[in-house]
Design a protein around this motif. Structure first.
Motif, PDB file in Angstrom:
ATOM      1  N   ILE A  23      -3.039  -2.139 -11.800  1.00  0.00           N
ATOM      2  CA  ILE A  23      -3.812  -1.069 -12.434  1.00  0.00           C
ATOM      3  C   ILE A  23      -4.320  -0.074 -11.394  1.00  0.00           C
ATOM      4  CG2 ILE A  23      -5.923  -0.559 -13.722  1.00  0.00           C
ATOM      5  CD1 ILE A  23      -5.522  -3.236 -15.174  1.00  0.00           C
ATOM      6  N   THR A  24      -4.867  -0.610 -10.287  1.00  0.00           N
ATOM      7  CA  THR A  24      -5.374   0.265  -9.226  1.00  0.00           C
ATOM      8  C   THR A  24      -4.269   1.124  -8.635  1.00  0.00           C
ATOM      9  OG1 THR A  24      -7.064  -1.378  -8.664  1.00  0.00           O
ATOM     10  CG2 THR A  24      -6.612   0.329  -7.036  1.00  0.00           C
ATOM     11  N   THR A  25      -3.124   0.501  -8.386  1.00  0.00           N
ATOM     12  CA  THR A  25      -1.998   1.234  -7.799  1.00  0.00           C
ATOM     13  C   THR A  25      -1.509   2.329  -8.733  1.00  0.00           C
ATOM     14  OG1 THR A  25      -1.312  -0.764  -6.608  1.00  0.00           O
ATOM     15  CG2 THR A  25       0.286   1.010  -6.766  1.00  0.00           C
ATOM     16  N   LEU A  26      -1.369   2.012 -10.019  1.00  0.00           N
ATOM     17  CA  LEU A  26      -0.896   3.002 -10.988  1.00  0.00           C
ATOM     18  C   LEU A  26      -1.901   4.144 -11.150  1.00  0.00           C
ATOM     19  CD1 LEU A  26       0.623   0.693 -13.761  1.00  0.00           C
ATOM     20  CD2 LEU A  26       1.863   2.164 -12.154  1.00  0.00           C
ATOM     21  N   ILE A  27      -3.203   3.813 -11.171  1.00  0.00           N
ATOM     22  CA  ILE A  27      -4.227   4.856 -11.299  1.00  0.00           C
ATOM     23  C   ILE A  27      -4.194   5.798 -10.092  1.00  0.00           C
ATOM     24  CG2 ILE A  27      -6.720   5.279 -11.294  1.00  0.00           C
ATOM     25  CD1 ILE A  27      -7.043   2.801 -13.033  1.00  0.00           C
ATOM     26  N   MET A  28      -4.062   5.227  -8.890  1.00  0.00           N
ATOM     27  CA  MET A  28      -4.018   6.049  -7.688  1.00  0.00           C
ATOM     28  C   MET A  28      -2.767   6.922  -7.656  1.00  0.00           C
ATOM     29  SD  MET A  28      -6.683   5.851  -5.856  1.00  0.00           S
ATOM     30  CE  MET A  28      -6.022   6.652  -4.398  1.00  0.00           C
ATOM     31  N   MET A  29      -1.622   6.373  -8.087  1.00  0.00           N
ATOM     32  CA  MET A  29      -0.387   7.167  -8.130  1.00  0.00           C
ATOM     33  C   MET A  29      -0.525   8.315  -9.129  1.00  0.00           C
ATOM     34  SD  MET A  29       2.431   4.091  -7.966  1.00  0.00           S
ATOM     35  CE  MET A  29       3.837   5.173  -8.161  1.00  0.00           C
TER      36      MET A  29
END
Length: 419
Positions: A23-29
């Motif tokens: 979730i964190t990775t997708l939000i940052m991307m």
């Protein structure tokens, strides 16, 4: 070494499979793509909402000679402001303003000395742009009127405002142009922020992971088959590898986002992130100081995490480490516009501040090679000492249970590790 790699893989895979990581990775991307396309989004929103419509400015001109000039100034500048002469009184326009029928109005007059007096009235608390543009336009009109009064031609007026020719020369072989310096400052700040966020996030993750294993009593089973020292360094390397992978993903995403969103308009983020004005050494130093900073603080975090038995106590225990990280970042941020300051130079060799401050100096200034190499050597020595000391504390700390919120427990952990 088999036990080491088992714990390494377990630390890496467990965190990589966690929903929070995805979730964190997708939000940052998504945030990176959003930032890259922000100008297009703003233009689209303004077009849909009608935000690009011309703004009308009601003007009360008691002199009868300023409205037309003001209209010409705004039309020539392409500001999108439509000037209209008003025959209403200030009281009537104030009533319309209070009723929100209009946004603002301007009253202008000329005294006996030919000086323009203007009063701008608005209800908005954040109306700064329009008054500034009105003031600039009226100043230009004032200049024209005085030139006509003195019978000066347009060429003579321009001569009065001709700037001097001033050139700055830097004889340093590593001197940067103004454009290169601005680009370097922006990229150095971004990379410093990445180092800051990564170090503080992954170090905290290690401390929380160690405390969680202790609170669930899993630690007792693990250290019966593997030494606490192997366990500590495997966890540091496992989570560190995951952090490097995540940052690489962000870097690739950012590069693709800013490349695909590049417009024909020169400048802006697209030009900054083209990296054409950034030396390879700056990017290499960014990687080196990130890795060294991570291992420095991750080893300290594992040491502190081993002293607590509850995850609730982790934040309080690692507070001194967090303070060091914040201080280092603040020193680097304040020295961004003056990297040659004495306090910036001296703190850049302090191992806990070097990942931020020395990287700032080496990214902007043309330092002799020995300075960053000395800072790197000091950091490596500190990591070695901290690793040796941390292993002794960790060996006994993982066996300590009960309330533990003080750094005084380090002595108790060392004694327990000897037994």
């Amino acid at each position: 070494m088999r036990e080491f790699w088992i714990i390494f893989k377990q630390s890496f895979i467990t965190k990589a499979k966690a929903k929070s990581f995805f979730i964190t990775t997708l939000i940052m991307m998504a945030a990176i793509f959003l930032l890259a396309n922000m100008p297009k989004i703003i233009d689209t929103v303004q077009h849909v909402s009608g935000g690009d419509e011309k703004e009308t400015l009601q003007v009360i001109d008691s002199s009868g000679m300023l409205v037309d000039r003001l209209k010409e100034q705004f039309e020539a500048g392409g500001s999108g402001i439509q000037v209209e002469a008003s025959t209403k009184s200030e009281k009537e326009l104030t009533d319309e303003l209070t009723a929100k029928d209009i946004d603002s109005f301007l009253s202008v007059s000329v005294d006996e000395h030919g000086i323009i007096h203007a009063n701008y009235t608005t209800m908005s608390l954040m109306d700064f742009s329009l008054p500034s543009r009105i003031q600039e336009a009226l100043q230009s009109i004032q200049t024209q009127m005085k030139a006509e009064e003195l019978s000066l031609s347009g060429t003579e007026v321009q001569t009065l405002f001709t700037p001097i020719q001033f050139d700055q020369k830097n004889v340093s072989p590593s001197a940067k142009s103004e454009e290169e310096l601005v680009t370097a400052q922006i990229l150095v700040y971004i990379l410093m922020f990445v180092i800051y966020m990564s170090v503080i996030m992954y170090s905290t993750m290690i401390a929380m992971d160690v405390a969680n294993e202790k609170s669930s009593r899993v630690m007792e089973i693990m250290i019966s088959s593997v030494s606490p020292v192997k366990h500590m360094f495997a966890k540091v390397l496992g989570i560190g590898s995951l952090g490097i992978l995540q940052i690489v993903i962000y870097g690739i995403t950012g590069y693709i986002a800013f490349k695909t969103s590049a417009t024909e308009v020169p400048g802006g983020f697209a030009e900054i992130f083209s990296l054409k004005n950034v030396s390879t050494s700056t990017l290499v130093y960014a990687a080196v100081f990130f890795i060294l900073g991570y291992f420095l603080y991750a080893t300290l975090a594992a040491l502190l995490g081993s002293l607590v038995s509850r995850t609730e106590d982790v934040q309080q225990m690692i507070m001194p480490m967090t303070v060091l990280i914040v201080i280092g970042f603040i020193i680097a941020a304040t020295g961004l516009n003056n990297p040659e300051a004495a306090y910036v130079k001296y703190t850049s060799f302090f191992p806990f501040f070097a990942p931020f401050v020395m990287f700032l100096r080496v990214g902007i200034l043309g330092l002799p090679m020995w300075e960053p190499l000395l800072a790197i050597a000091i950091m490596l020595l500190t990591i070695f000492i901290l690793g040796w000391f941390g292993a002794r504390v960790y060996r006994g700390g993982v066996l300590m249970y009960g309330p533990s919120r003080s750094l005084k427990d380090i002595k108790k952990a060392i004694q327990l590790g000897k037994e």
